[in-house]
Design a protein around this motif. Structure first.
Motif, mmCIF file in Angstrom:
data_model
loop_
_atom_site.group_PDB
_atom_site.id
_atom_site.type_symbol
_atom_site.label_atom_id
_atom_site.label_comp_id
_atom_site.label_asym_id
_atom_site.label_seq_id
_atom_site.Cartn_x
_atom_site.Cartn_y
_atom_site.Cartn_z
ATOM 1 N N GLY A 1 -34.166 8.464 -48.086
ATOM 2 C CA GLY A 1 -34.292 9.921 -48.144
ATOM 3 C C GLY A 1 -33.524 10.601 -47.017
ATOM 4 O O GLY A 1 -32.855 11.621 -47.225
ATOM 5 N N GLN A 2 -33.599 10.022 -45.815
ATOM 6 C CA GLN A 2 -32.845 10.568 -44.677
ATOM 7 C C GLN A 2 -31.345 10.441 -44.910
ATOM 8 O O GLN A 2 -30.579 11.334 -44.543
ATOM 9 C CB GLN A 2 -33.236 9.853 -43.376
ATOM 10 N N ALA A 3 -30.929 9.322 -45.503
ATOM 11 C CA ALA A 3 -29.500 9.147 -45.798
ATOM 12 C C ALA A 3 -29.040 10.197 -46.807
ATOM 13 O O ALA A 3 -27.959 10.785 -46.652
ATOM 14 C CB ALA A 3 -29.233 7.737 -46.315
ATOM 15 N N GLY B 1 -19.693 7.312 -42.675
ATOM 16 C CA GLY B 1 -19.882 6.032 -41.989
ATOM 17 C C GLY B 1 -21.053 6.076 -41.021
ATOM 18 O O GLY B 1 -21.837 5.131 -40.932
ATOM 19 N N LYS B 2 -21.206 7.199 -40.308
ATOM 20 C CA LYS B 2 -22.335 7.342 -39.374
ATOM 21 C C LYS B 2 -23.667 7.391 -40.119
ATOM 22 O O LYS B 2 -24.662 6.807 -39.673
ATOM 23 C CB LYS B 2 -22.165 8.608 -38.532
ATOM 24 N N VAL B 3 -23.690 8.085 -41.250
ATOM 25 C CA VAL B 3 -24.916 8.146 -42.053
ATOM 26 C C VAL B 3 -25.280 6.743 -42.542
ATOM 27 O O VAL B 3 -26.450 6.335 -42.496
ATOM 28 C CB VAL B 3 -24.766 9.123 -43.243
ATOM 29 N N LEU B 4 -24.285 5.983 -42.976
ATOM 30 C CA LEU B 4 -24.542 4.623 -43.454
ATOM 31 C C LEU B 4 -25.004 3.711 -42.321
ATOM 32 O O LEU B 4 -25.891 2.876 -42.524
ATOM 33 C CB LEU B 4 -23.300 4.051 -44.136
ATOM 34 N N ASP B 5 -24.428 3.887 -41.143
ATOM 35 C CA ASP B 5 -24.884 3.111 -39.986
ATOM 36 C C ASP B 5 -26.343 3.417 -39.672
ATOM 37 O O ASP B 5 -27.139 2.515 -39.398
ATOM 38 C CB ASP B 5 -24.013 3.395 -38.759
ATOM 39 N N GLN B 6 -26.700 4.702 -39.724
ATOM 40 C CA GLN B 6 -28.090 5.093 -39.466
ATOM 41 C C GLN B 6 -29.015 4.545 -40.557
ATOM 42 O O GLN B 6 -30.124 4.086 -40.263
ATOM 43 C CB GLN B 6 -28.216 6.614 -39.380
ATOM 44 N N LEU B 7 -28.558 4.556 -41.799
ATOM 45 C CA LEU B 7 -29.347 3.988 -42.891
ATOM 46 C C LEU B 7 -29.617 2.514 -42.623
ATOM 47 O O LEU B 7 -30.756 2.050 -42.760
ATOM 48 C CB LEU B 7 -28.623 4.155 -44.234
ATOM 49 N N ASN B 8 -28.601 1.788 -42.227
ATOM 50 C CA ASN B 8 -28.784 0.363 -41.930
ATOM 51 C C ASN B 8 -29.775 0.156 -40.788
ATOM 52 O O ASN B 8 -30.634 -0.730 -40.854
ATOM 53 C CB ASN B 8 -27.445 -0.294 -41.596
#
Length: 176
Positions: free
Chosen positions: A118-120, A140-147
């Motif tokens: 949801g945050q992503a 890319g930053k959003v995906l890093d945070q998701l991971n």
């Protein structure tokens, strides 16, 4: 009135027995089967969404299309995670040592994963699509945070060991 009372009492006793059986905690085998049945479609959906997200990142799309597609994918992953969490919640608490803590661990993990997706989605929706290079860097930053958030949600089973549940998860076809 006295003739009705014994019948009413008998009816209450007859109806109460099945209800009390429904409220009991499922054994390890039954609980594991319910949990695996709830998680199986979720795993398939997450695998499919992950593949589609990776394809989106390599496809020739505009930033607006990528934003829309990724937002939809993350929304689907959040929904699938919530469905899995609700299924595990319906499974109840296993009748094993620390059953409540084990059930809570599964529920917390799935809620964390749901929230990470949801945050992503929210992160992607908040991105400006211009300039293109900046957009993709921010994706890319959003995906890093998701991971990172996803990893935090992993269920730590080191202190929640149940021999009965381990055997059930290892032996049931639904869990393979």
């Amino acid at each position: 009135m006295r003739a009705v009372r014994p019948i009413s009492l008998a009816l209450v006793v007859v109806l109460a027995a099945p209800l009390s059986a429904c409220s009991s905690q499922p054994g390890a085998q039954a609980w594991a089967a319910l949990v695996c049945t709830a998680l199986s479609p979720w795993r398939s959906e997450i695998d499919s969404l992950t593949s589609r997200a990776q394809a989106q990142m390599t496809a020739e799309t505009t930033p607006s299309q990528a934003k829309e597609n990724l937002s939809r994918l993350f929304d689907g992953a959040a929904s699938a995670s919530e469905e899995a969490r609700a299924g595990v919640e319906r499974a109840g608490v296993p009748d094993v040592s620390d059953g409540q803590r084990i059930a809570d661990g599964f529920l917390g993990s799935l809620a964390g994963i749901r929230d990470a997706y949801g945050q992503a989605r929210t992160g992607i929706e908040g991105l400006a699509t211009r300039p293109t290079k900046t957009f993709y860097a921010e994706v890319g930053k959003v995906l890093d945070q998701l991971n990172t958030d996803y990893e935090k949600s992993n269920l730590d089973t080191t202190d929640m060991e149940s021999v009965e549940l381990r055997q059930a998860f290892d032996s049931l076809p639904e869990c393979q």
